[in-house]
Design an enzyme around this catalytic site. Sequence first.
Site, PDB file in Angstrom:
ATOM      1  N   HIS A  29       0.866  -1.311  -0.070  1.00  0.00           N
ATOM      2  CA  HIS A  29      -0.067   0.140  -0.009  1.00  0.00           C
ATOM      3  C   HIS A  29       0.835   1.172   0.139  1.00  0.00           C
ATOM      4  O   HIS A  29       0.197   2.101  -0.690  1.00  0.00           O
ATOM      5  CB  HIS A  29      -0.801  -0.079   1.160  1.00  0.00           C
ATOM      6  CG  HIS A  29      -1.849  -1.023   1.277  1.00  0.00           C
ATOM      7  ND1 HIS A  29      -3.094  -1.225   0.610  1.00  0.00           N
ATOM      8  CD2 HIS A  29      -1.959  -2.378   1.954  1.00  0.00           C
ATOM      9  CE1 HIS A  29      -3.633  -2.150   0.762  1.00  0.00           C
ATOM     10  NE2 HIS A  29      -3.027  -2.783   1.468  1.00  0.00           N
TER      11      HIS A  29
ATOM     12  N   GLU B  59      -7.534  -4.107  -3.464  1.00  0.00           N
ATOM     13  CA  GLU B  59      -8.004  -4.897  -2.420  1.00  0.00           C
ATOM     14  C   GLU B  59      -9.278  -4.438  -1.801  1.00  0.00           C
ATOM     15  O   GLU B  59      -9.120  -3.123  -1.202  1.00  0.00           O
ATOM     16  CB  GLU B  59      -6.788  -5.018  -1.453  1.00  0.00           C
ATOM     17  CG  GLU B  59      -7.101  -5.604  -0.149  1.00  0.00           C
ATOM     18  CD  GLU B  59      -6.258  -5.561   1.016  1.00  0.00           C
ATOM     19  OE1 GLU B  59      -6.157  -6.337   1.908  1.00  0.00           O
ATOM     20  OE2 GLU B  59      -5.277  -4.552   1.102  1.00  0.00           O
TER      21      GLU B  59
ATOM     22  N   ALA C 126      -8.453  -4.102   8.893  1.00  0.00           N
ATOM     23  CA  ALA C 126      -8.041  -2.370   8.708  1.00  0.00           C
ATOM     24  C   ALA C 126      -8.751  -1.842   7.703  1.00  0.00           C
ATOM     25  O   ALA C 126      -8.541  -0.589   7.045  1.00  0.00           O
ATOM     26  CB  ALA C 126      -6.643  -2.212   8.600  1.00  0.00           C
ATOM     27  N   GLN C 127      -9.858  -2.494   6.864  1.00  0.00           N
ATOM     28  CA  GLN C 127     -10.465  -1.966   5.842  1.00  0.00           C
ATOM     29  C   GLN C 127     -11.546  -1.155   6.582  1.00  0.00           C
ATOM     30  O   GLN C 127     -12.600  -1.868   7.110  1.00  0.00           O
ATOM     31  CB  GLN C 127     -10.934  -3.069   4.836  1.00  0.00           C
ATOM     32  CG  GLN C 127      -9.720  -4.021   4.255  1.00  0.00           C
ATOM     33  CD  GLN C 127      -9.320  -3.191   3.205  1.00  0.00           C
ATOM     34  OE1 GLN C 127      -9.629  -2.675   2.254  1.00  0.00           O
ATOM     35  NE2 GLN C 127      -7.716  -3.647   2.948  1.00  0.00           N
TER      36      GLN C 127
ATOM     37  N   ALA D  66      -7.481 -11.997   8.431  1.00  0.00           N
ATOM     38  CA  ALA D  66      -8.710 -11.605   7.775  1.00  0.00           C
ATOM     39  C   ALA D  66      -9.561 -12.982   7.189  1.00  0.00           C
ATOM     40  O   ALA D  66      -9.833 -12.632   6.133  1.00  0.00           O
ATOM     41  CB  ALA D  66      -8.701 -10.410   7.116  1.00  0.00           C
TER      42      ALA D  66
ATOM     43  N   ASP E 108       6.402 -11.249   8.780  1.00  0.00           N
ATOM     44  CA  ASP E 108       7.053 -10.191   9.602  1.00  0.00           C
ATOM     45  C   ASP E 108       7.075 -10.893  11.036  1.00  0.00           C
ATOM     46  O   ASP E 108       7.505 -10.127  11.909  1.00  0.00           O
ATOM     47  CB  ASP E 108       6.543  -9.068   9.586  1.00  0.00           C
ATOM     48  CG  ASP E 108       4.885  -9.191   9.886  1.00  0.00           C
ATOM     49  OD1 ASP E 108       4.415 -10.263  10.318  1.00  0.00           O
ATOM     50  OD2 ASP E 108       4.331  -8.132   9.845  1.00  0.00           O
TER      51      ASP E 108
ATOM     52  N   ASP F 177       2.582  -6.154   2.406  1.00  0.00           N
ATOM     53  CA  ASP F 177       1.519  -5.327   2.978  1.00  0.00           C
ATOM     54  C   ASP F 177       1.768  -4.022   3.566  1.00  0.00           C
ATOM     55  O   ASP F 177       1.000  -3.809   4.507  1.00  0.00           O
ATOM     56  CB  ASP F 177       0.594  -6.500   3.696  1.00  0.00           C
ATOM     57  CG  ASP F 177      -0.991  -5.834   3.747  1.00  0.00           C
ATOM     58  OD1 ASP F 177      -1.358  -4.781   3.117  1.00  0.00           O
ATOM     59  OD2 ASP F 177      -1.546  -6.355   4.763  1.00  0.00           O
TER      60      ASP F 177
END
Length: 389
Positions: free
Chosen positions: A64, A132, A143-144, A223, A251, A277
């Site tokens: 992003h 996305e 977080a959308q 998600a 990560d 991401d």
Amino acid sequence: MSTTLIYNAIIYTEDTVLEQGAILLKDGKIDAVSNLEISSKNAENMINANGKMIIPGFIDGHIHGAYGADVMDGTYEALDIMATKLPQEGTTSFLATTITQSPDQITKALQNVANYLHRKKNTAEIIGVHLEGPFIAKEKAGAQPEEYIMPPDIDLFEAWQKEAQGLIKTVTFAPELDTTGEFIEYLNRQSINMSAGHTNASFSDMKNVTELGVTQLTHLCNAMNGIHHRDIGAVGAAFMLDPLYAEIIADKVHVSAEMLKMAYQMIGSDRLLLITDAMRAKGLANGNYDLGGQRVTVDNNTAILEDGTLAGSTLKMIDAVKNMLELTNADTKDIIKMTAVNPAKRMNIFSRKGSIKAGKDADILVVNNQWEIAYTFCHGEIAYRGEIR
């Protein structure tokens, strides 16, 4: 364009490993690769790799933002910052990734990507768009922003693809919301890479839609439904269904070290896709940032919304690679699959990217055995020089 000869290298070509290899980069392409000496005639630059590895550049199919910029900013400057900075972590190509927002804001971001001129050869290439959302499940919004989530809409997607000038390559959506199957059928006809994400799909749902062409999962484990003893969900589908590829954020925050090990053991390098991401805070200090109009706090490499929901990452591709090498039995060939070959094939660009072969784009990395980057080349030009030589 300059011509560069790199010699005395271990080169991981598409077909083999050259232990005493040389590679000639000319006019933005890989001109020649050999285990024998390549003539240095007319080579403007010569680099002694001193036994370092040469591998394909990383392709990040889900990012992003970074270094203060975000795709949703909808500006030339934002995309230019990302394209300029990402070679520092070995990324030579990426999909500019949108987030669920108002249709007008998504339109603006798509128009901006379509209008972005790749003027500089020594930057990472934007090879398309990863859309996305907003066609996702509210229960798995993550977080959308929930207020902009909507059911799959063919007409709206067609309008967005037109504004993007055909650059939408991957779509993340919740396939169980496509109750008629028309959206999946439409995307399939358009050869769009369909990725199930922010989804409430059961294992049965995933089995059905995989047969229809939904052959990818967005950020595995995040998600989506995890493994339960009565329904192994989307995560179990990644383990069990051979046609299904899976993005993974390595990560050790989005996915624990133990789950990264398990995912690698169950899925393997043939079907995993390393992604970041990442959001705009990548490469910057801890603090407060924005993601899709939401306040994000970044501390100790973790980005969260005010309610504690994870909100993208600050992960660099080279660190994702190091984590996989540390936690699994992956070797260099496996890393190349997960960072270059697999994403290039998913995006239908393997004919020009994703491996080292004469005629392909000269997107390569020179790294030592500690996976420190000495050079990143984008289209045959040095995009990043590391501190090692």
